[in-house]
Design an enzyme around this catalytic site. Structure first.
Site, PDB file in Angstrom:
ATOM      1  N   GLU A 142       0.850  -1.122   0.004  1.00  0.00           N
ATOM      2  CA  GLU A 142       0.019   0.113  -0.060  1.00  0.00           C
ATOM      3  C   GLU A 142       0.990   1.224   0.094  1.00  0.00           C
ATOM      4  O   GLU A 142       0.985   1.903   0.961  1.00  0.00           O
ATOM      5  CB  GLU A 142      -1.033   0.015   1.223  1.00  0.00           C
ATOM      6  CG  GLU A 142      -2.262  -1.118   0.880  1.00  0.00           C
ATOM      7  CD  GLU A 142      -3.275  -0.687   2.080  1.00  0.00           C
ATOM      8  OE1 GLU A 142      -2.960  -0.127   3.207  1.00  0.00           O
ATOM      9  OE2 GLU A 142      -4.397  -1.293   1.860  1.00  0.00           O
ATOM     10  N   GLU A 313      -6.728  -7.764  -0.684  1.00  0.00           N
ATOM     11  CA  GLU A 313      -7.158  -7.724   0.439  1.00  0.00           C
ATOM     12  C   GLU A 313      -8.750  -7.667   0.719  1.00  0.00           C
ATOM     13  O   GLU A 313      -9.056  -6.820   0.024  1.00  0.00           O
ATOM     14  CB  GLU A 313      -6.477  -6.872   1.563  1.00  0.00           C
ATOM     15  CG  GLU A 313      -5.169  -7.000   1.580  1.00  0.00           C
ATOM     16  CD  GLU A 313      -4.448  -6.119   2.733  1.00  0.00           C
ATOM     17  OE1 GLU A 313      -5.052  -5.152   3.476  1.00  0.00           O
ATOM     18  OE2 GLU A 313      -3.020  -5.926   2.460  1.00  0.00           O
TER      19      GLU A 313
END
Ligand code: GAL
Length: 644
Positions: A142, A313
């Site tokens: 991320e 995710e």
């Protein structure tokens, strides 16, 4: 579509690992993602590597038949590295160092860190690059999470000056392009240019925009360095990164072009509270997430991955990081899975296998509780897997009918000079996406330089930069087009275009924006028939060939059209936006119909999907392959085209 889970063997006693992988396969999972935060366990001291535990974990997964997606651990450099090289740490906009003790504590501009990131990437890639279990690499984790794209470290300032020199050549060109005679801001050399923060009043908007472009380029540089190493050391494996939701701090298309697959981290309920939604919508979709937020990102990241994308995710229950963290409705975890299937995801994995009893994320749900018993999401993951198996091979998703143009540069432009406090390109793009999707239209979210020739309807919700070349390209396509306020409102160097906005678009519709105004919340400008404008309104002068389809009650043109090109001069309410898009879609040969607030449909080849995000059951007039009729709240229905 393959299903998997994020697994952190380094956080658990090894006695659990064998039963973990056995239970994963029993649940129908076929891959794990591991390793992305494990640097301190891989290299506990400088230059001393401990591979044995990770060898065993990967071998165990492999023996159980699980594929492995492995992350480079560069989001969490260990303490010893920061102690040896504290200059790696990022500095905030306030100039304060952001310290060790959580994650992402590095500055993208730091050459020292870049060298360290390459070193650990090389080491992990050399160790596992050719392991038969490894099917893909995730770079870092991320990029930009926790507001880490922008750093004001010394390395960042030096890098920015070099970047400016590359962009402008001569400092005189910079002074001219930004108009720095205003307030006597002229520079004598690039070395004099600082970070655009901490000034007495607002800093120069072109400076802020340039800083964001530079910061984005540093993310690209960092990712490219890892990709180069992984390609060499681990041939024939996919390289991916996990992007975020509602996040626009760097150019995701540019990073995506370096990858094989774009993946993203989907937390529908976590994002709901942070999204640009009304309080009523936040209450209505408390336990399902907003009907379009997830779909918007699926479509965006499909473009970033040039057609290839995963959800790496997926939210399995309450998260820990939102202001409040409600639990999903019964069925919502399965519904989110099917939404990804409908949009053509290749894989989906849940975050995480087991809830951790300690640490910052101890309150974050997993597929298992901390006591290793199945958590609430478990049966829904099982049901999704069984449903997928029953459908067999899935048809291609294919191109949508509608292209919605979205780009990061436009987001930064409006952030650099909003003119109205709550103006947001992302929020505008999402509102247009919702309007189109509620009309039953399928939408691709695409960059401005995408090949748009096959689309029937093109939407430009707020395309701030639209060069005359881009305008000419659009004019040649001949699709129906709807552009929103602010389109073509700035030059690349952030000046108001000669001849006034909309630059580029005037080739399609002969209008000129003479004045703009922004409006505080609660102010509504009526526009006949119950329509209204909030937030933003432009005074548009139409040429003789332009038809005013709708005007404000005060007479100002609001919806203008010339041939196939439409322009919306203000930020209109949802109902009016649907009316405009429905009209344009019909003109484009599509068949829009209002599905209401809660129901959404998608098509994947011959398969039709219906999602019920609302609180009421929805009857369907079809023979279902999956689901119940009526479709319950947080339920899904899937059917095949009758002719297929
Ligand atoms: C993501 C992140 C994961 C984990 C997760 C919790 O943003 O990539 O590492 O923190 O959120 O929801």
């Amino acid at each position: 579509m393959k299903l998997g889970v994020c697994w952190y063997p380094e956080q658990w006693p090894e006695e659990l690992w064998a039963s973990d992988v056995a239970r994963m396969t029993a649940l129908g999972l076929s891959f794990v993602r591991i390793g992305e935060f494990a640097w301190s366990r891989i290299e506990p001291e400088p230059g001393r590597f401990e591979w044995a535990w990770l060898d065993r974990a990967i071998d165990l997964a492999h023996a159980a038949g699980l594929e492995v997606v492995i992350g480079t651990p560069t989001a969490t450099p260990p303490k010893w590295l920061l102690d040896a090289h504290p200059e790696i740490l990022p500095k905030g906009r306030d100039g304060q160092v952001r310290g060790f003790g959580s994650r992402r504590h590095y500055c993208f501009s730091s050459d020292v860190y870049l060298a360290q990131a390459k070193r650990i990437t090389q080491a992990v890639a050399d160790r596992f690059g050719r392991h038969p279990a490894i099917v893909a690499w995730q770079t870092d984790n991320e990029y930009g999470c926790h507001d880490t794209v922008v750093s004001t470290s010394d390395a960042a300032k030096a890098g920015f000056r070099r970047w400016l020199a590359g962009e402008y050549g001569e400092v005189a060109a910079l002074n001219a392009a930004w108009g720095l005679s205003f307030w006597a801001q002229d520079y004598r050399s690039f070395d004099e240019v600082d970070a655009p923060f901490g000034t007495v009043t607002e800093s120069h908007p072109a400076h802020r925009l340039a800083w964001q472009r530079y910061s984005s380029a540093m993310v690209e540089r960092f990712n490219a360095a890892q990709v180069a190493i992984l390609r060499e050391a681990s041939p024939a494996r996919d390289i991916l990164h996990n992007f975020m939701g509602l996040f626009t701090e760097f150019d995701h298309y540019a990073v995506g072009r370096q990858l094989d697959v774009a993946t993203w981290d989907s937390y529908p309920i976590g994002f709901l509270g942070q999204g640009p939604f009304s309080a009523a919508d936040k209450a209505r979709y408390l336990r399902t997430g907003h009907p379009d937020l997830t779909a918007f990102h699926h479509s965006l990241y499909r473009s970033c991955g040039n057609g290839r994308w995963w959800v790496i995710e997926q939210q399995p229950g309450p998260v820990n990081w939102a202001a409040w963290n409600p639990a999903p409705a019964k069925g919502a975890v399965e519904l989110w899975g099917w939404e990804a299937v409908a949009h053509g995801a290749e894989r989906m994995s849940w975050f995480r296998w087991r809830q951790a009893p300690t640490g910052q994320e101890a309150m974050h749900a997993g597929l298992n509780r901390p006591d290793n018993q199945p958590a609430a999401a478990w049966p829904e993951v099982e049901a999704l897997g069984k449903g997928l198996a029953s459908l067999g091979n899935l048809p291609e998703r294919g191109r949508a009918d509608v292209a919605l143009v979205f780009d990061y540069d436009s987001v930064w432009a409006v952030e650099s000079q909003p003119q109205g406090r709550d103006e947001s390109v992302l929020a505008t793009a999402m509102a247009w996406h919702t309007a189109a999707r509620r009309l039953g239209l399928s939408v691709d979210v695409v960059p401005p330089d995408a090949d748009l020739s096959a689309y029937r309807l093109i939407l430009l919700p707020a395309q701030v930069f639209l060069s005359p070349t881009a305008g000419a390209r659009l004019a040649n396509i001949g699709a129906t087009l709807v552009a929103g306020a602010r389109t073509g409102s700035k030059t690349r160097h952030f000046a108001i275009p000669d001849g006034l906005p909309p630059d580029g678009l005037r080739q399609l519709i002969d209008i000129r924006v003479a004045r703009v105004e922004s409006l505080p919340p609660g102010i509504r400008l009526p526009a006949g028939n119950g329509g209204q404008v909030t937030g933003w309104m432009e005074d548009v002068q139409p040429g003789p060939a332009v038809e005013t389809r709708l005007a404000l009650d005060d007479g100002r043109p609001l919806w203008l059209a010339e041939g196939r090109a439409h322009y919306l001069a203000g930020q209109v309410d949802d109902g009016l936006l649907r009316r405009v898009l429905a009209d344009a879609a019909t003109a484009a040969g599509l068949a829009p119909r209002d599905l209401g607030p809660d129901v959404r449909v998608e098509r994947r080849g011959t398969l039709n999907f219906l999602f019920n995000y609302g609180p009421e059951p929805v009857p369907v007039d079809q023979a279902l392959l999956i689901g119940h009729n009526p479709v319950p709240p947080a339920g899904v229905a899937i059917w095949k085209d009758p002719a297929a």
